[in-house]
Design a protein around this motif. Structure first.
Motif, short mmCIF file in Angstrom:
data_model
loop_
_atom_site.label_atom_id
_atom_site.label_comp_id
_atom_site.label_asym_id
_atom_site.label_seq_id
_atom_site.Cartn_x
_atom_site.Cartn_y
_atom_site.Cartn_z
N THR A 199 0.90 -1.10 0.14
CA THR A 199 -0.27 0.19 -0.14
C THR A 199 0.76 1.02 -0.35
O THR A 199 0.39 2.11 -0.52
N GLU A 200 1.96 1.12 0.83
CA GLU A 200 2.70 1.58 0.71
C GLU A 200 3.31 2.69 -0.43
O GLU A 200 3.48 3.73 -0.84
N ILE A 201 4.12 1.57 -1.33
CA ILE A 201 4.58 2.10 -2.85
C ILE A 201 3.15 2.41 -3.96
O ILE A 201 3.75 3.26 -4.88
N LEU A 202 2.41 2.16 -3.33
CA LEU A 202 1.34 2.60 -3.65
C LEU A 202 0.90 3.54 -3.54
O LEU A 202 0.58 4.65 -4.79
N ALA A 203 1.13 4.70 -2.78
CA ALA A 203 0.74 5.29 -2.21
C ALA A 203 1.93 6.11 -2.79
O ALA A 203 1.52 7.46 -3.30
N ALA A 204 3.32 5.83 -2.87
CA ALA A 204 4.37 6.88 -3.35
C ALA A 204 3.83 7.41 -5.03
O ALA A 204 3.95 8.00 -5.35
N ILE A 205 3.45 6.03 -5.18
CA ILE A 205 3.46 5.76 -6.94
C ILE A 205 2.48 7.10 -7.24
O ILE A 205 2.92 7.76 -8.35
N ALA A 206 1.28 7.38 -6.26
CA ALA A 206 0.28 7.70 -7.08
C ALA A 206 0.52 9.55 -6.67
O ALA A 206 0.43 9.94 -7.19
N ALA A 207 1.48 9.72 -5.33
CA ALA A 207 2.22 10.96 -4.93
C ALA A 207 3.06 11.74 -6.20
O ALA A 207 2.83 12.78 -6.79
N VAL A 208 3.63 10.67 -7.16
CA VAL A 208 4.71 10.65 -7.76
C VAL A 208 3.83 11.10 -9.24
O VAL A 208 3.75 12.38 -9.87
N ILE A 209 2.92 10.83 -9.46
CA ILE A 209 2.09 10.40 -10.34
C ILE A 209 1.13 12.06 -9.92
O ILE A 209 1.14 12.83 -10.94
N GLY A 210 0.97 12.02 -9.04
CA GLY A 210 0.08 13.79 -9.11
C GLY A 210 1.48 14.70 -8.84
O GLY A 210 0.52 15.63 -9.66
N VAL A 211 1.98 14.63 -8.90
CA VAL A 211 3.21 16.10 -8.92
C VAL A 211 3.48 16.47 -10.90
O VAL A 211 3.36 17.37 -10.71
N ILE A 212 3.67 15.11 -10.89
CA ILE A 212 4.17 15.44 -12.38
C ILE A 212 2.82 15.55 -13.21
O ILE A 212 2.83 16.96 -14.03
N GLY A 251 -0.11 22.69 -14.45
CA GLY A 251 1.18 24.36 -14.12
C GLY A 251 1.69 25.06 -15.49
O GLY A 251 1.22 25.81 -15.79
N HIS A 252 2.49 24.03 -15.47
CA HIS A 252 2.74 24.85 -16.99
C HIS A 252 1.96 25.04 -18.41
O HIS A 252 2.18 26.09 -19.41
N LEU A 253 1.29 24.12 -18.69
CA LEU A 253 0.42 24.44 -20.06
C LEU A 253 -0.21 25.49 -19.48
O LEU A 253 -0.47 25.98 -20.42
N ALA A 254 -0.69 25.58 -18.27
CA ALA A 254 -2.05 26.46 -18.48
C ALA A 254 -0.88 27.91 -18.07
O ALA A 254 -1.40 29.32 -18.85
#
Length: 72
Positions: free
Chosen positions: A2-15, A21-24
């Motif tokens: 679960t921690e790995i999935l949460a970390a991956i989701a956080a990284v994807i969210g940041v990206i 933000g860049h496109l805006a």
């Protein structure tokens, strides 16, 4: 696991957030450039109208011809 999935989701969210933000920012910059271009075109048009108005009514035609002759 679960921690790995949460970390991956956080990284994807940041990206995804950074990309959004860049496109805006690009869209805002493009709109600002279009607005500046329209303002510039409006100013140039008004200056041209003033030049035509001043040129047609600017005194003696012979004097206007002498002034204009030096510009060629």
């Amino acid at each position: 696991m679960t921690e790995i999935l949460a970390a991956i989701a956080a990284v994807i969210g940041v990206i995804v957030g950074a990309l959004a933000g860049h496109l805006a920012g690009r869209r805002a910059g493009r709109r600002e450039a279009e607005r500046d271009g329209q303002a510039n075109a409006s100013k140039r048009l008004e200056r041209g109208r003033e030049a035509v108005r001043d040129g047609r009514a600017a005194g003696d035609p012979a004097e206007r011809l002498r002034r204009n002759d030096g510009r060629w």
